[in-house]
Design a protein around this motif. Structure first.
Motif, short mmCIF file in Angstrom:
data_model
loop_
_atom_site.label_atom_id
_atom_site.label_comp_id
_atom_site.label_asym_id
_atom_site.label_seq_id
_atom_site.Cartn_x
_atom_site.Cartn_y
_atom_site.Cartn_z
N PHE A 1 0.87 -1.13 -0.07
CA PHE A 1 -0.10 0.10 -0.04
C PHE A 1 0.77 1.28 0.12
CE2 PHE A 1 -2.75 -2.94 2.05
CZ PHE A 1 -3.91 -2.95 1.40
N ASP A 2 0.54 2.30 -0.85
CA ASP A 2 1.35 3.49 -0.82
C ASP A 2 0.86 4.39 0.42
OD1 ASP A 2 -0.80 4.93 -1.73
OD2 ASP A 2 -0.28 4.73 -3.90
N ARG A 3 1.26 5.33 0.68
CA ARG A 3 1.24 6.50 1.76
C ARG A 3 -0.42 6.86 1.75
NH1 ARG A 3 4.56 9.50 4.92
NH2 ARG A 3 6.24 8.70 3.61
N ARG A 4 -0.71 7.24 0.43
CA ARG A 4 -2.13 7.61 0.16
C ARG A 4 -3.04 6.40 0.50
NH1 ARG A 4 -5.59 6.60 -3.64
NH2 ARG A 4 -3.84 5.77 -4.76
N GLU A 5 -2.93 5.38 0.13
CA GLU A 5 -3.94 4.36 0.52
C GLU A 5 -3.61 4.13 1.87
OE1 GLU A 5 -2.87 1.74 -3.68
OE2 GLU A 5 -1.57 1.59 -1.97
N MET B 1 -0.83 -6.16 8.82
CA MET B 1 -0.53 -6.01 7.44
C MET B 1 0.27 -7.13 6.92
SD MET B 1 -0.09 -1.81 6.79
CE MET B 1 0.99 -1.69 8.06
N SER B 2 -0.19 -7.55 5.67
CA SER B 2 0.68 -8.56 4.91
C SER B 2 1.25 -8.07 3.57
CB SER B 2 0.07 -9.83 4.76
OG SER B 2 -0.48 -10.60 6.08
N PHE B 3 2.15 -8.18 3.11
CA PHE B 3 2.89 -7.62 1.85
C PHE B 3 3.18 -8.95 0.95
CE2 PHE B 3 3.34 -4.02 4.53
CZ PHE B 3 2.18 -3.31 4.07
N LEU B 4 2.49 -9.42 -0.03
CA LEU B 4 2.90 -10.62 -0.53
C LEU B 4 3.18 -10.37 -2.19
CD1 LEU B 4 -0.03 -12.68 1.02
CD2 LEU B 4 2.50 -12.65 1.69
N ARG B 5 3.68 -11.53 -2.82
CA ARG B 5 3.78 -11.23 -4.14
C ARG B 5 2.60 -11.00 -5.01
NH1 ARG B 5 7.83 -14.36 -7.48
NH2 ARG B 5 8.83 -14.45 -5.52
N GLU B 6 1.29 -11.28 -4.88
CA GLU B 6 0.34 -10.90 -5.65
C GLU B 6 -0.69 -9.92 -4.89
OE1 GLU B 6 -1.40 -13.85 -7.71
OE2 GLU B 6 0.53 -14.87 -8.51
N VAL B 7 -0.64 -9.69 -3.59
CA VAL B 7 -1.51 -8.99 -2.96
C VAL B 7 -1.15 -8.30 -1.56
CG1 VAL B 7 -2.29 -11.09 -1.57
CG2 VAL B 7 -3.98 -9.39 -2.00
N ALA B 8 -1.49 -7.17 -1.29
CA ALA B 8 -1.07 -6.64 -0.08
C ALA B 8 -2.54 -6.68 0.60
CB ALA B 8 -0.90 -4.99 -0.25
#
Length: 110
Positions: A16-20, A42-49
């Motif tokens: 997610f970027d700062r705005r999101e 929060m999870s930051f994966l290969r295809e989905v945040a």
């Protein structure tokens, strides 16, 4: 990746970027103030945040807010998913997608 490398520098992860994050945290803060939500992950994966919200940290998430860039052209990159796995709202505009949660806040405060 070392601790000084920002997440957005990793091309193999969706983030997610700062705005999101600002839009998500705004809604999250409203629910926390109303006493409905108490924790997030929060999870930051290969295809989905994924931004998951919890009533208690030991439970399953009440809602998941997902960003899937591969769906950007068709269904929209953003989705709010309920505890039962149903997609409550999907779209191209995150603030618009998050409005499905704001309606639930109004009902919770009544």
């Amino acid at each position: 990746m070392n601790a000084s490398t920002p997440l957005h520098a990793d091309p193999d992860r969706v983030v997610f970027d700062r705005r999101e994050l600002g839009a998500i945290m705004s809604v999250y803060g409203q629910f926390v103030a109303a006493g409905e939500w108490r924790d997030y992950a929060m999870s930051f994966l290969r295809e989905v945040a994924v931004f998951s919200v919890f009533r208690r940290a030991t439970e399953h998430p009440l809602y998941r807010i997902e960003k899937r860039p591969r769906l950007r052209a068709s269904q929209g990159a953003y989705a709010v998913i309920g505890m039962d796995g149903r997609i409550l709202k999907r779209g191209h505009d995150l603030p618009q997608v998050l409005k499905v949660l704001e309606r639930k806040l109004i009902r919770a405060v009544d």
